[in-house]
Each structure stands twice: as C-alpha cells, then as structure tokens.
Design a protein around this motif. Sequence first.
Motif, PDB file in Angstrom:
ATOM      1  N   LEU A  69     -33.636 -39.078 -30.051  1.00 49.52           N
ATOM      2  CA  LEU A  69     -32.870 -38.672 -28.865  1.00 49.52           C
ATOM      3  C   LEU A  69     -33.770 -38.630 -27.634  1.00 49.52           C
ATOM      4  O   LEU A  69     -33.383 -39.099 -26.552  1.00 49.52           O
ATOM      5  CB  LEU A  69     -32.221 -37.306 -29.100  1.00 49.52           C
ATOM      6  CG  LEU A  69     -31.348 -36.764 -27.956  1.00 49.52           C
ATOM      7  CD1 LEU A  69     -30.186 -37.702 -27.659  1.00 49.52           C
ATOM      8  CD2 LEU A  69     -30.840 -35.358 -28.300  1.00 49.52           C
ATOM      9  N   GLU A 124     -18.285 -34.399 -32.993  1.00 44.66           N
ATOM     10  CA  GLU A 124     -18.771 -34.759 -31.657  1.00 44.66           C
ATOM     11  C   GLU A 124     -17.854 -34.183 -30.583  1.00 44.66           C
ATOM     12  O   GLU A 124     -18.321 -33.658 -29.567  1.00 44.66           O
ATOM     13  CB  GLU A 124     -18.846 -36.285 -31.549  1.00 44.66           C
ATOM     14  CG  GLU A 124     -19.466 -36.792 -30.268  1.00 44.66           C
ATOM     15  CD  GLU A 124     -19.560 -38.307 -30.260  1.00 44.66           C
ATOM     16  OE1 GLU A 124     -19.108 -38.925 -29.277  1.00 44.66           O
ATOM     17  OE2 GLU A 124     -20.084 -38.876 -31.241  1.00 44.66           O
ATOM     18  N   GLU A 128     -26.976 -34.802 -29.499  1.00 38.15           N
ATOM     19  CA  GLU A 128     -26.756 -35.534 -30.742  1.00 38.15           C
ATOM     20  C   GLU A 128     -26.046 -34.611 -31.713  1.00 38.15           C
ATOM     21  O   GLU A 128     -26.396 -33.430 -31.844  1.00 38.15           O
ATOM     22  CB  GLU A 128     -28.084 -36.006 -31.326  1.00 38.15           C
ATOM     23  CG  GLU A 128     -27.953 -36.974 -32.493  1.00 38.15           C
ATOM     24  CD  GLU A 128     -27.474 -38.361 -32.073  1.00 38.15           C
ATOM     25  OE1 GLU A 128     -26.999 -39.103 -32.958  1.00 38.15           O
ATOM     26  OE2 GLU A 128     -27.570 -38.700 -30.878  1.00 38.15           O
ATOM     27  N   ARG A 157     -20.206 -39.954 -23.864  1.00 37.04           N
ATOM     28  CA  ARG A 157     -21.205 -40.605 -24.699  1.00 37.04           C
ATOM     29  C   ARG A 157     -21.654 -41.897 -24.009  1.00 37.04           C
ATOM     30  O   ARG A 157     -21.019 -42.364 -23.066  1.00 37.04           O
ATOM     31  CB  ARG A 157     -20.677 -40.874 -26.110  1.00 37.04           C
ATOM     32  CG  ARG A 157     -19.531 -41.855 -26.226  1.00 37.04           C
ATOM     33  CD  ARG A 157     -18.989 -41.846 -27.649  1.00 37.04           C
ATOM     34  NE  ARG A 157     -17.864 -42.765 -27.813  1.00 37.04           N
ATOM     35  CZ  ARG A 157     -17.935 -43.909 -28.492  1.00 37.04           C
ATOM     36  NH1 ARG A 157     -19.082 -44.280 -29.051  1.00 37.04           N
ATOM     37  NH2 ARG A 157     -16.881 -44.682 -28.618  1.00 37.04           N
ATOM     38  N   ILE A 172     -25.952 -42.671 -27.530  1.00 41.39           N
ATOM     39  CA  ILE A 172     -26.222 -41.243 -27.366  1.00 41.39           C
ATOM     40  C   ILE A 172     -24.877 -40.531 -27.383  1.00 41.39           C
ATOM     41  O   ILE A 172     -23.969 -40.894 -26.634  1.00 41.39           O
ATOM     42  CB  ILE A 172     -26.982 -40.963 -26.047  1.00 41.39           C
ATOM     43  CG1 ILE A 172     -28.327 -41.687 -26.033  1.00 41.39           C
ATOM     44  CG2 ILE A 172     -27.183 -39.457 -25.873  1.00 41.39           C
ATOM     45  CD1 ILE A 172     -29.081 -41.564 -24.725  1.00 41.39           C
ATOM     46  N   ASP A 173     -24.744 -39.528 -28.244  1.00 38.83           N
ATOM     47  CA  ASP A 173     -23.442 -38.884 -28.442  1.00 38.83           C
ATOM     48  C   ASP A 173     -22.917 -38.216 -27.181  1.00 38.83           C
ATOM     49  O   ASP A 173     -21.724 -38.320 -26.866  1.00 38.83           O
ATOM     50  CB  ASP A 173     -23.530 -37.840 -29.570  1.00 38.83           C
ATOM     51  CG  ASP A 173     -23.680 -38.472 -30.937  1.00 38.83           C
ATOM     52  OD1 ASP A 173     -23.392 -39.674 -31.067  1.00 38.83           O
ATOM     53  OD2 ASP A 173     -24.095 -37.758 -31.870  1.00 38.83           O
TER      54      ASP A 173
END
Length: 466
Positions: A415, A346, A399, A371, A385-386
């Motif tokens: 997403l 991430e 994502e 995020r 949500i990343d």
Amino acid sequence: MFIGREKELDTLNKSYQSDKFEFAVIYGRRRIGKTALIKEFTKDKDCIFFTGVESNARQNLENLSKCIMEYQSGIISDSSFSSFQAALEYVFELAKKKRIILAIDEYPYAAHAFESLASTLQFLIDKHKDNSKLFLILCGSSMSYMEDKVLAYKAPLYGRRTVQLKINPFDFFETCRYLAKLSDIDKAIAYGMFGGTPQYLMQVDTSLPIEENIKNTFLNPSSFIFEEPNNLLKQEVREPAIYNAIITAIATDSSKMNEIATKVGETTSTCSSYINNLIALGIIRKEFPFGEKSNRKTLYSLEDNMFRFWYRFVPANSSIISRGAADLAWQHILPELSAYMGNVFEEICKQYLWKLLIDGKSAVSFNDLHRWWGTNPKTKTQEEIDLIGMDKESALFGECKWTNEKVDLNVLETLVERSNLFDCSSKHFYLFAKTGFTQGCIDRAVKMGNVSLVKYEDMQKEEAAI
C-alpha cells in the motif's frame, strides 16, 4: 417495529411545527420504507392517508373520497366527490382551521389515472398556500417520474415543495440495528446478502445463523426473496429480459461496457441506455478510478447487495434449488462466500471512514472517497488501491482484507509503495482486517506513526459505543 430514519423524521417534524402550508416530496425505490416512514411521522397527527392505485381516474377518486370522509366522520362512506379538484379543495378548506396532513402515497399511479392532477394541485397550492395549514406529502416509488414530473424545472409543481427527501437504503451500521441478535460476522454477511433495504432485512430471522437464513430465502423457491429481483424488474422496467441479462453479466465479473455488451449480445449504445436506467433505480453503480473521469476507464458494478448476491449465486444453482436441495446449493456457495464478501467489506470500510470524517476523527479531511485502478508506469502492471481520499495537501490510502488470516506486513508495504503513484505532501494509511494483524505489521505501523490498523470487531465496538 420502526427502526432508523431519525434524520428524515426530524426534517418532517421541524416542517410540521411551522404551522403553515408545507409540501414534502418523498421518493425512493420500492421496498425502501417510504410508506413506513410516513406512517411513523403521521401516527400521532391528524392525517388523511390516500394511496394511488393502478386503475382509472374514477376508482382513484372514489378511494380518495373515502379517505377524506373516513377522516371527517370516522365512517367509510360510499359517497364521492364530483372531481379531484373538489376533493382536494375540501381538504385545503379543512386545513384552514387546523393542521392536517394529506399524504398521497404512490402518487404516480394517481397522476397517471388523472392526468391533470399535478396542474390541479399547482392551482390549489397557489390559491391556498398563504391561508392553509395543510401539510401535503406526495410519495412515489417511480424514481424517474418523481424526478421528471414533480421535481423537474418544467414540472407544474416545480418550486412549490418545501421539503424533498430521497429515501436511500440503510448503510451497514444502520442495518446492524435490524440485525442486533446476529454475531458480528453474520451481520456483515447479512448486509452483503440483503443490503440496507428494510423490506429485505425483514426476511432475516435473527434467531438463526446466517447459513439457515440463506437457505430459507435465496435458496427457497417459495420465499419472497427468491422471486424478488424478477418481480421488481417487471414492476419498474419494460423488457426485463435485457435488464436481467445485463445484471447477470455484471454480477459474473463483466465490468466494462464492451464486456457487458458482448456477453448480452447487444451493442454498447443499446446497453448504455439500459444501464443508465438501472443506475437511476439504484441497482447498478458507475465508477471511475480516483482522480479520473475518462469513460474509457469506467467500470460498472452492482450497487444493491441483494441483487449482487442473488445474481451471483441463485441462477448458477437454480436447478439444484428448484429440486429443494438447499443444503447442496449452500455447499456450492460456501467456498466463494469469502471472496464475495471482499467488496462488501470494502464498502463497509468506506462507510466507516465517512463516519470518522463526520465525527471529526478522520486523519485526513477528505472531500471524496473512491478506489483507484490503473497501470503502474514503473512496473507496467495493473494495480489497485481499495480506498483513496484527499484534501488539498494530504491523502489517506486504505486496504481492506476480509480473510481468516491476519494481515501481514507485506500488505502495508504494498500500500505504501502504491501510494507513491500520487503526489501529496502527507499521507495516512488505513488497513482494515476481518481477523487482525500480524505482529510484524503492528510493529511497522507503530514505527511509521501514520498508520491506523482497524479490526472489523473494533469497528463494531466503536459504533455500539456511540
């Protein structure tokens, strides 16, 4: 071999070319490469390089005197200046005739030994700055000291610096230059283990697979890395035991202040002061959900990958490691490695998006990237949500999946659904995958037209092509 720091070197060299008095403050945590940067900058220049030591004023003055005499005559002399002011005045006078660099490394040690050092430098700078070609560098590893005693408004040297460089760890793509011989997957895992700190990256043997590197460092009681977290904390903080407990709590999934305090056995107010020190050291980060600043929703995580990997895996396997059973310890770590790499990937994707923005290639000209986590008001469930980045009218949603399976259509659909929690006129979606994407996901992305599918190997190829 010196790698990276092109921007920092360019900044220093541009100042050096001015041929007038310059004063650079360089600081950053230990092992980050500050001394190597200064030596690279000064390697072809006239330089007096003095390193402060944890000793008294007399010892530091003798060492400074030797450095000056060696520069002047090429011979190490036992003679010493009568005072720091006399020694520094001599250097300022030398620099009236030609460009000379005076680099004082580990400045806080020298300043602790001679409490008037900052005031003495202030006096001499004000006296000679208009007719001296000295390039003064003060460098320190104590972040709080450099910020409070050198850079702060009430510090004697405030307003006199002409260059200020806070040296940070390398990002993933810079780190890969150290790890060029490793496979792309092993580069990511190595970054997840060692982070971007040069001294830690030097422990990696790029001729060996990542498994052997883990065994030779984190799982080897005689290695530099094995004792590094404890040694670093002892150098930087008092009461390292409490700091150790806090880092361990965060590394083992306690991310909220009350959870950390409960696991450590201290009050939240006590933990808060320790955590703030760890944030200043670059070991811990404080996060809010995108678009929010509520302390109630604050989460804490480990910023430094070496600390995160060490505290996640070494203490839990310490008895096995101490018996020399590195292979067995590795077998305990391996099943958890992919999950551990999720957050690392991430961060890599986040850095990639910043690069796209800087290169003018991002689909959204965002101002920041974070995020998000919170409650979906429709489903009353906790969702995440990343990556989210927004400008005034548009937003990107990302994502990141570090799995051996290809990312399927349902990931994209989820997403898109979660993006509806945010009000924006246009959206762009980024899916990042370790392995790739299913045909169904690819087809839907093409049909939507506002989706970027990015494989990890393509990120590597694009960076290599730059």
